[in-house]
Write a protein that holds these residues in place. Structure first.
Motif, PDB file in Angstrom:
ATOM      1  N   LYS A 223       0.671  -1.154  -0.054  1.00 43.43           N
ATOM      2  CA  LYS A 223       0.015   0.017  -0.034  1.00 43.43           C
ATOM      3  C   LYS A 223       0.866   1.252  -0.029  1.00 43.43           C
ATOM      4  N   TYR A 224       0.223   2.501  -0.128  1.00 40.95           N
ATOM      5  CA  TYR A 224       1.048   3.738  -0.343  1.00 40.95           C
ATOM      6  C   TYR A 224       0.601   4.601   0.981  1.00 40.95           C
ATOM      7  N   SER A 225       1.657   5.141   1.374  1.00 40.91           N
ATOM      8  CA  SER A 225       1.524   6.009   2.522  1.00 40.91           C
ATOM      9  C   SER A 225       1.939   7.374   2.262  1.00 40.91           C
ATOM     10  N   LEU A 226       1.320   8.537   2.734  1.00 35.72           N
ATOM     11  CA  LEU A 226       1.441   9.775   2.507  1.00 35.72           C
ATOM     12  C   LEU A 226       1.738  10.546   3.876  1.00 35.72           C
ATOM     13  N   GLY A 227       2.703  11.379   3.833  1.00 33.25           N
ATOM     14  CA  GLY A 227       3.022  12.042   4.897  1.00 33.25           C
ATOM     15  C   GLY A 227       2.496  13.412   5.283  1.00 33.25           C
ATOM     16  N   SER A 228       1.681  13.839   4.233  1.00 39.97           N
ATOM     17  CA  SER A 228       0.708  15.336   4.488  1.00 39.97           C
ATOM     18  C   SER A 228      -0.299  15.084   3.538  1.00 39.97           C
ATOM     19  N   VAL A 229      -0.998  16.313   3.332  1.00 44.11           N
ATOM     20  CA  VAL A 229      -2.043  16.558   2.419  1.00 44.11           C
ATOM     21  C   VAL A 229      -3.544  15.877   2.956  1.00 44.11           C
ATOM     22  N   LEU A 230      -3.496  14.664   2.942  1.00 45.00           N
ATOM     23  CA  LEU A 230      -4.683  13.846   3.258  1.00 45.00           C
ATOM     24  C   LEU A 230      -5.542  14.003   4.704  1.00 45.00           C
ATOM     25  N   ASN A 231      -6.611  13.955   4.679  1.00 43.41           N
ATOM     26  CA  ASN A 231      -7.258  14.125   6.015  1.00 43.41           C
ATOM     27  C   ASN A 231      -6.910  13.284   7.187  1.00 43.41           C
ATOM     28  N   HIS A 232      -6.718  12.342   6.933  1.00 40.51           N
ATOM     29  CA  HIS A 232      -6.462  11.213   8.051  1.00 40.51           C
ATOM     30  C   HIS A 232      -5.024  11.592   8.516  1.00 40.51           C
ATOM     31  N   VAL A 233      -3.977  12.042   7.701  1.00 36.84           N
ATOM     32  CA  VAL A 233      -2.903  12.475   7.978  1.00 36.84           C
ATOM     33  C   VAL A 233      -2.596  13.550   9.039  1.00 36.84           C
ATOM     34  N   ILE A 234      -3.423  14.625   8.696  1.00 39.48           N
ATOM     35  CA  ILE A 234      -3.718  15.633   9.382  1.00 39.48           C
ATOM     36  C   ILE A 234      -4.289  15.574  10.841  1.00 39.48           C
ATOM     37  N   MET A 235      -5.320  14.795  10.767  1.00 37.41           N
ATOM     38  CA  MET A 235      -6.101  14.275  12.154  1.00 37.41           C
ATOM     39  C   MET A 235      -4.959  13.631  13.017  1.00 37.41           C
ATOM     40  N   HIS A 236      -3.993  12.846  12.690  1.00 40.71           N
ATOM     41  CA  HIS A 236      -3.276  12.004  13.507  1.00 40.71           C
ATOM     42  C   HIS A 236      -2.190  13.120  13.974  1.00 40.71           C
ATOM     43  N   GLN A 237      -1.998  14.221  13.274  1.00 39.02           N
ATOM     44  CA  GLN A 237      -1.002  15.350  13.924  1.00 39.02           C
ATOM     45  C   GLN A 237      -1.498  16.427  14.893  1.00 39.02           C
ATOM     46  N   THR A 238      -3.142  16.109  14.996  1.00 39.60           N
ATOM     47  CA  THR A 238      -3.638  17.010  16.119  1.00 39.60           C
ATOM     48  C   THR A 238      -3.163  16.823  17.528  1.00 39.60           C
ATOM     49  N   ILE A 239      -2.617  15.688  17.726  1.00 39.85           N
ATOM     50  CA  ILE A 239      -2.088  15.689  18.930  1.00 39.85           C
ATOM     51  C   ILE A 239      -1.210  16.750  19.261  1.00 39.85           C
ATOM     52  N   ILE A 240      -0.641  17.367  18.376  1.00 40.06           N
ATOM     53  CA  ILE A 240       0.487  18.489  18.732  1.00 40.06           C
ATOM     54  C   ILE A 240      -0.628  19.721  19.240  1.00 40.06           C
ATOM     55  N   GLY A 241      -1.550  20.142  18.671  1.00 37.03           N
ATOM     56  CA  GLY A 241      -2.352  21.254  18.895  1.00 37.03           C
ATOM     57  C   GLY A 241      -3.103  20.987  20.504  1.00 37.03           C
ATOM     58  N   LEU A 242      -3.438  19.377  20.422  1.00 38.55           N
ATOM     59  CA  LEU A 242      -4.247  19.141  21.729  1.00 38.55           C
ATOM     60  C   LEU A 242      -3.340  19.480  22.807  1.00 38.55           C
ATOM     61  N   GLU A 243      -2.138  18.822  22.872  1.00 41.70           N
ATOM     62  CA  GLU A 243      -1.271  18.807  23.995  1.00 41.70           C
ATOM     63  C   GLU A 243      -1.038  20.419  24.229  1.00 41.70           C
ATOM     64  N   ALA A 244      -0.839  21.236  23.131  1.00 43.85           N
ATOM     65  CA  ALA A 244      -0.250  22.521  23.422  1.00 43.85           C
ATOM     66  C   ALA A 244      -1.306  23.327  23.795  1.00 43.85           C
ATOM     67  N   GLU A 245      -2.874  22.997  23.797  1.00 43.96           N
ATOM     68  CA  GLU A 245      -3.864  23.632  24.462  1.00 43.96           C
ATOM     69  C   GLU A 245      -3.964  23.405  26.058  1.00 43.96           C
ATOM     70  N   LYS A 246      -3.534  22.155  26.419  1.00 48.65           N
ATOM     71  CA  LYS A 246      -3.502  21.770  27.711  1.00 48.65           C
ATOM     72  C   LYS A 246      -2.299  22.623  28.488  1.00 48.65           C
ATOM     73  N   GLN A 247      -1.320  22.431  27.789  1.00 49.97           N
ATOM     74  CA  GLN A 247      -0.065  22.900  28.244  1.00 49.97           C
ATOM     75  C   GLN A 247      -0.200  24.573  28.515  1.00 49.97           C
ATOM     76  N   LEU A 248      -0.759  25.115  27.533  1.00 56.76           N
ATOM     77  CA  LEU A 248      -1.250  26.661  27.638  1.00 56.76           C
ATOM     78  C   LEU A 248      -1.915  26.973  28.775  1.00 56.76           C
ATOM     79  N   ALA A 249      -2.729  26.005  28.829  1.00 58.48           N
ATOM     80  CA  ALA A 249      -3.859  26.440  30.196  1.00 58.48           C
ATOM     81  C   ALA A 249      -3.014  26.268  31.524  1.00 58.48           C
ATOM     82  N   ILE A 250      -2.238  25.264  31.656  1.00 56.25           N
ATOM     83  CA  ILE A 250      -1.299  25.060  32.821  1.00 56.25           C
ATOM     84  C   ILE A 250      -0.615  26.481  33.146  1.00 56.25           C
ATOM     85  N   ALA A 251      -0.184  27.126  32.072  1.00 54.58           N
ATOM     86  CA  ALA A 251       0.553  28.464  32.185  1.00 54.58           C
ATOM     87  C   ALA A 251      -0.476  29.599  32.213  1.00 54.58           C
ATOM     88  N   GLY A 252      -1.735  29.354  32.307  1.00 55.53           N
ATOM     89  CA  GLY A 252      -2.731  30.450  32.432  1.00 55.53           C
ATOM     90  C   GLY A 252      -2.886  31.347  31.354  1.00 55.53           C
TER      91      GLY A 252
END
Length: 452
Positions: A223-252
């Protein structure tokens, strides 16, 4: 005054965020180029396993992260959120600058966040081998690492100019058991065609995608694997923003501005989409995609249907594009040289939820040098685009006398990119902006396609 804000492992998000559930306007469907009709999931089956196709078309807001994926993510996550005090002091800005350090992964960038997930889903679907392409080599390294974790074979088609500029990326791939060849290659009919036209062809991401897809559909258990562009790829990367939201909340804190560099859209969408969701639901936040002037997809490309690759073997995708015939200048930010942009990122730009800016490479390397000499870490050339934008916003905050909170993604380190810094510091790098007349010529070919 804490420099780094950590989450504990038990506080790490247990589900990915899917922005398709919150879009004000639904994403137009990919089209069959032969009929102009929307493609169905079974048409993607020759190149993707069904479990990833289901994620690609899903509109569920949250999708749970499997335990086997979480186990590998915990090798380097949660990643730290850092306050750039030294950079703030250097700039004399009242802004609070935070960066999410994704350079701490085994491959040195954000790319393993989706590579691990994609390798896992292919493994449980019974796939034995993957093919893929890579621009700067960050994705090729990440998927080689991930395939090693799950016992899959991997072949990587690497854009030739980057293959020559960054030999250590190839060695990283081989260290994890991957096979890497320069693209265009003699291994596929697409590659042979371009080599016949020009034996010294520098390659492009679009050509490398065409080669990887051809290899996939002509090989067994692959099978083929793509590192960007596709919807599921970006969804897997949202862990970055979800963590950042929690961390910024810790900093107020909550960001006034969120910034990511944008090539295909994965690190940008990964950091920003949780904040785009907030904006959709009423929060005041500016979200900026930073791209190179040599490949100004979001700032100058029209919103249209176009192929995802150069040879025209993919479905037509609704996206900002400067035309699939685009062959990029050999700038050093290899990960930002793609002719199109993720349909999800293109959609939120059309809806006015984000904005885009373009920077010349000399300005971005100047920003990267400032960052390295204040915060210590040497950024990847792609990451320098986000830093240039963050510095610009911090200077604006100084002019306005406002204590803005700026969040950016440090998408990867530049330890494998030192020849590009050498070229910059010795005055060999030149600015380049893709001329408007070249863009006009490239997009002529898109007029025959439907409009999203």
């Amino acid at each position: 005054m804490e420099k780094k804000i950590f989450l504990t492992e038990k506080d790490m998000p247990r589900a990915w965020y899917n922005i398709q559930a919150d879009l004000p306007n639904p994403l137009p469907p990919p089209l069959n180029p032969a009929t102009g009709e929307p493609i169905t999931p079974d048409m993607l089956a020759p190149i993707l396993p069904m479990n990833l196709i289901e994620q690609e078309v899903s509109t569920e807001r949250w999708i749970d992260i499997p335990d086997e994926v979480m186990e590998r993510l915990l090798m380097y996550r949660p990643s730290p959120l850092c306050r750039a005090y030294a950079l703030e002091q250097f700039l004399g800005t009242p802004a609070h600058i935070y960066y999410k350090n994704e350079g701490v992964s085994p491959a040195g960038s954000h790319k393993p966040n989706t590579a691990i997930a994609q390798a896992y889903y292919n493994k449980i679907a019974g796939i034995k081998r993957l093919t893929t392409e890579t621009g700067a080599g960050q994705w090729g390294s990440a998927i080689s690492f991930a395939c090693n974790q799950f016992g899959l074979d991997i072949k990587v088609y690497m854009v030739r100019v980057s293959y020559n500029q960054k030999p250590y990326r190839r060695i990283m791939m081989e260290t994890w058991g991957g096979r890497c060849v320069p693209s265009p290659s003699p291994d596929t009919s697409v590659g042979r065609k371009f080599l016949a036209e020009n034996p010294e062809h520098s390659g492009s991401l679009g050509i490398a995608i065409s080669e990887a897809i051809e290899d996939c559909v002509t090989s067994k258990d692959t099978k083929y694997s793509l590192g960007s562009v596709l919807n599921h790829v970006i969804m897997h990367q949202t862990i970055i923003g979800l963590e950042a939201e929690k961390q910024l909340a810790i900093a107020g804190e909550y960001p006034d501005v969120v910034i990511g560099c944008a090539g295909g859209g994965s690190n940008f969408g990964g950091l920003t989409f949780p904040f785009v969701r907030d904006k959709i639901h009423g929060k005041e936040v500016r979200i900026i995609a930073s791209e190179p002037t040599s490949c100004p997809t979001l700032t100058k490309g029209p919103y249209t249907y176009d192929f995802g690759d150069t040879a025209g073997t993919t479905p037509l995708l609704p996206m900002h594009s400067i035309g699939h015939g685009f062959v990029p200048a050999p700038i050093h930010a290899g990960g930002l040289r793609y002719h199109g942009m993720a349909p999800l990122v293109s959609r939120v730009l059309m809806d006015g939820l984000i904005e885009a800016k373009a920077y010349n490479q000399v300005e971005t390397f100047s920003a990267g040098l400032i960052f390295a000499r204040t915060e210590g870490f040497i950024p990847a050339p792609e990451t320098n685009h986000a830093i240039a934008c963050a510095i610009e916003e911090a200077k604006r905050a100084k002019e306005e006398g406002k204590e803005k909170v700026i969040l950016m993604n440090f998408s990867g380190h530049g330890i494998i990119d030192l020849p590009s810094y050498d070229a910059f510091m010795s005055g060999k790098l030149e600015d380049y902006s893709l001329p408007d007349e070249d863009i006009a010529e490239l997009i002529k070919d898109l007029e025959k396609f439907p409009k999203p």
